[in-house]
Design a protein around this motif. Structure first.
Motif, PDB file in Angstrom:
ATOM      1  N   LYS A  42       0.833  -1.203   0.000  1.00 22.00           N
ATOM      2  CA  LYS A  42       0.000   0.000   0.000  1.00 22.00           C
ATOM      3  C   LYS A  42       0.865   1.250   0.000  1.00 22.00           C
ATOM      4  O   LYS A  42       0.595   2.226  -0.693  1.00 22.00           O
ATOM      5  N   ASP A  43       1.972   1.206   0.799  1.00 23.96           N
ATOM      6  CA  ASP A  43       2.867   2.345   0.843  1.00 23.96           C
ATOM      7  C   ASP A  43       3.515   2.580  -0.510  1.00 23.96           C
ATOM      8  O   ASP A  43       3.755   3.716  -0.922  1.00 23.96           O
ATOM      9  N   ALA A  44       3.816   1.507  -1.220  1.00 27.61           N
ATOM     10  CA  ALA A  44       4.463   1.624  -2.531  1.00 27.61           C
ATOM     11  C   ALA A  44       3.538   2.302  -3.537  1.00 27.61           C
ATOM     12  O   ALA A  44       3.983   2.930  -4.476  1.00 27.61           O
ATOM     13  N   ARG A  45       2.224   2.176  -3.329  1.00 27.57           N
ATOM     14  CA  ARG A  45       1.270   2.773  -4.252  1.00 27.57           C
ATOM     15  C   ARG A  45       1.059   4.265  -3.985  1.00 27.57           C
ATOM     16  O   ARG A  45       0.496   4.958  -4.791  1.00 27.57           O
ATOM     17  N   ASP A  46       1.470   4.742  -2.836  1.00 24.24           N
ATOM     18  CA  ASP A  46       1.208   6.117  -2.467  1.00 24.24           C
ATOM     19  C   ASP A  46       2.220   7.072  -3.087  1.00 24.24           C
ATOM     20  O   ASP A  46       2.872   7.842  -2.386  1.00 24.24           O
ATOM     21  N   LYS A  47       2.352   7.023  -4.391  1.00 24.65           N
ATOM     22  CA  LYS A  47       3.248   7.934  -5.100  1.00 24.65           C
ATOM     23  C   LYS A  47       2.558   9.282  -5.220  1.00 24.65           C
ATOM     24  O   LYS A  47       1.367   9.365  -5.510  1.00 24.65           O
ATOM     25  N   TYR A  48       3.304  10.351  -4.976  1.00 26.11           N
ATOM     26  CA  TYR A  48       2.740  11.703  -5.020  1.00 26.11           C
ATOM     27  C   TYR A  48       3.430  12.491  -6.125  1.00 26.11           C
ATOM     28  O   TYR A  48       4.637  12.691  -6.086  1.00 26.11           O
ATOM     29  N   ASP A  52      -7.967  14.441  -6.144  1.00 25.99           N
ATOM     30  CA  ASP A  52      -7.088  15.083  -5.161  1.00 25.99           C
ATOM     31  C   ASP A  52      -5.864  14.233  -4.829  1.00 25.99           C
ATOM     32  O   ASP A  52      -5.200  14.445  -3.809  1.00 25.99           O
ATOM     33  N   LYS A  53      -5.577  13.279  -5.677  1.00 27.74           N
ATOM     34  CA  LYS A  53      -4.500  12.324  -5.394  1.00 27.74           C
ATOM     35  C   LYS A  53      -3.107  12.936  -5.531  1.00 27.74           C
ATOM     36  O   LYS A  53      -2.166  12.505  -4.872  1.00 27.74           O
ATOM     37  N   HIS A  54      -2.956  13.944  -6.415  1.00 26.66           N
ATOM     38  CA  HIS A  54      -1.653  14.553  -6.656  1.00 26.66           C
ATOM     39  C   HIS A  54      -1.766  16.069  -6.621  1.00 26.66           C
ATOM     40  O   HIS A  54      -2.861  16.645  -6.663  1.00 26.66           O
ATOM     41  N   ASN A  55      -0.624  16.715  -6.565  1.00 31.66           N
ATOM     42  CA  ASN A  55      -0.570  18.178  -6.602  1.00 31.66           C
ATOM     43  C   ASN A  55      -0.597  18.650  -8.054  1.00 31.66           C
ATOM     44  O   ASN A  55       0.234  18.244  -8.857  1.00 31.66           O
ATOM     45  N   VAL A  56      -1.576  19.499  -8.393  1.00 29.31           N
ATOM     46  CA  VAL A  56      -1.704  20.006  -9.758  1.00 29.31           C
ATOM     47  C   VAL A  56      -1.726  21.538  -9.707  1.00 29.31           C
ATOM     48  O   VAL A  56      -2.447  22.129  -8.909  1.00 29.31           O
ATOM     49  N   GLU A  57      -0.920  22.172 -10.569  1.00 29.05           N
ATOM     50  CA  GLU A  57      -0.843  23.624 -10.642  1.00 29.05           C
ATOM     51  C   GLU A  57      -0.949  24.066 -12.099  1.00 29.05           C
ATOM     52  O   GLU A  57      -0.792  23.248 -13.010  1.00 29.05           O
ATOM     53  N   TYR A  58      -1.222  25.345 -12.302  1.00 29.06           N
ATOM     54  CA  TYR A  58      -1.248  25.883 -13.667  1.00 29.06           C
ATOM     55  C   TYR A  58      -0.534  27.226 -13.699  1.00 29.06           C
ATOM     56  O   TYR A  58      -0.378  27.904 -12.677  1.00 29.06           O
ATOM     57  N   PRO A  90       1.811   3.573 -12.177  1.00 33.15           N
ATOM     58  CA  PRO A  90       1.153   2.375 -12.729  1.00 33.15           C
ATOM     59  C   PRO A  90       0.372   1.567 -11.704  1.00 33.15           C
ATOM     60  O   PRO A  90      -0.567   0.861 -12.076  1.00 33.15           O
ATOM     61  N   GLU A  91       0.715   1.671 -10.436  1.00 33.79           N
ATOM     62  CA  GLU A  91       0.007   0.911  -9.402  1.00 33.79           C
ATOM     63  C   GLU A  91      -1.454   1.336  -9.287  1.00 33.79           C
ATOM     64  O   GLU A  91      -2.294   0.569  -8.844  1.00 33.79           O
ATOM     65  N   ASN A  92      -1.747   2.563  -9.701  1.00 29.28           N
ATOM     66  CA  ASN A  92      -3.120   3.084  -9.605  1.00 29.28           C
ATOM     67  C   ASN A  92      -3.758   3.291 -10.976  1.00 29.28           C
ATOM     68  O   ASN A  92      -4.669   4.102 -11.119  1.00 29.28           O
ATOM     69  N   ARG A  93      -3.275   2.557 -11.972  1.00 30.09           N
ATOM     70  CA  ARG A  93      -3.759   2.765 -13.335  1.00 30.09           C
ATOM     71  C   ARG A  93      -5.266   2.519 -13.458  1.00 30.09           C
ATOM     72  O   ARG A  93      -5.955   3.219 -14.213  1.00 30.09           O
TER      73      ARG A  93
END
Length: 292
Positions: free
Chosen positions: A35-41, A61-67, A166-169
């Motif tokens: 589970k920890d391996a899947r928590d890529k940010y 809200d899984k990752h940080n997104v900016e514009y 890829p773990e969350n594809r």
């Protein structure tokens, strides 16, 4: 008695060591929990706000997104600095349109420090249309207001995120399917009216809406250097079934007051691309309501 006590101490120590030897692998497994391996940010940056909204449809809200920008004018006039290059180089993904919508994009990308950052061209796989600007043929950059092109661009976002995580594809695949379904469902109520638009001839003042009109199957004629009234006569057009396609983001010098005019938007920095598509479709199909 002392001898027995000494032996017991030795046995106790040995037993304790044995426990710690066999416990170590369990602790290691806990630290390397899948589970920890899947928590890529990921840190993701897009050129404009509508692209940002595309990415948010896929990652939530899984990752940080900016514009970087909202207004098209700011995008066109952008002059990058070393600081901007450094900041963007530190991101995981840089997402841009891939056409001359960002006239500085190619030189900017050349300056980015390669290695960590992934560079995503949203127009990849899209059949781009050309248009003439001052007698020079260029790629039409407004593909994102076309239904099919928008879906391809959204797919490119999804594929890029899947490649980096890829773990969350499956999660991103599901979000992509839901986003496409939502757009299709929102367009469905307009389908009958869209078919009725085939009764009209649309005169385009420019090529900004070629992608949308092509996807909707509209009969579009590009206005040449003639006055509209002269153009109508030359092409033997029925004024009652004639509609002028005007870019609502640009001022028009000619007088269009005696004709049916639809103001469409080629880009709105505060509007998501799918909302832009729906807005333009609604403006077009309102013709049917007005004439019913």
């Amino acid at each position: 008695m002392k001898k027995i006590t000494f032996i017991m101490i030795i046995i106790t120590i040995a037993f304790s060591l044995g426990i710690s030897v066999f416990s170590s692998p369990l602790l290691a497994n806990t630290e390397n929990n899948p589970k920890d391996a899947r928590d890529k940010y990921l840190n993701i940056i897009t050129v404009n706000k509508p692209q940002y909204k595309m990415v948010k449809k896929i990652v939530k809200d899984k990752h940080n997104v900016e514009y970087m920008f909202t207004d098209e004018k700011d995008i066109n006039e952008f002059k990058y600095t070393r600081e901007v290059i450094q900041n963007v180089s530190n991101m995981d993904l840089f997402i841009y349109s891939g056409t001359n919508f960002e006239p500085w994009a190619n030189s900017f990308i050349d300056e980015l420090k390669k290695g960590k950052i992934g560079i995503i061209n949203l127009s990849r796989g899209i059949r781009l249309l050309n248009y003439d600007v001052n007698a020079v043929s260029k790629e039409n950059p407004y593909y994102f207001e076309g239904l099919e092109a928008y879906k391809v661009a959204l797919y490119n976002v999804k594929a890029a995120i899947q490649d980096r995580d890829p773990e969350n594809r499956d999660y991103y695949e599901e979000n992509y399917k839901n986003a496409v379904k939502e757009l299709d469902d929102n367009i469905k109520p307009y389908e009958k009216k869209i078919k009725s638009l085939s009764d009209y001839t649309f005169v385009a003042l420019n090529n900004n809406f070629d992608y949308l009109s092509k996807d909707l199957g509209l009969n579009v004629i590009r206005l040449d250097n003639h006055e509209i009234s002269e153009f109508i006569k030359l092409n033997n057009l029925d004024e009652k079934k004639l509609v002028i396609l005007k870019d609502g983001t640009e001022k028009e010098a000619m007088d269009l007051s005696k004709y049916k005019v639809v103001d469409l938007w080629k880009y709105d920095g505060n509007m998501s691309f799918d909302d832009l598509i729906l807005y333009n479709i609604k403006e077009l199909t309102d013709i049917i309501i007005q004439n019913s």
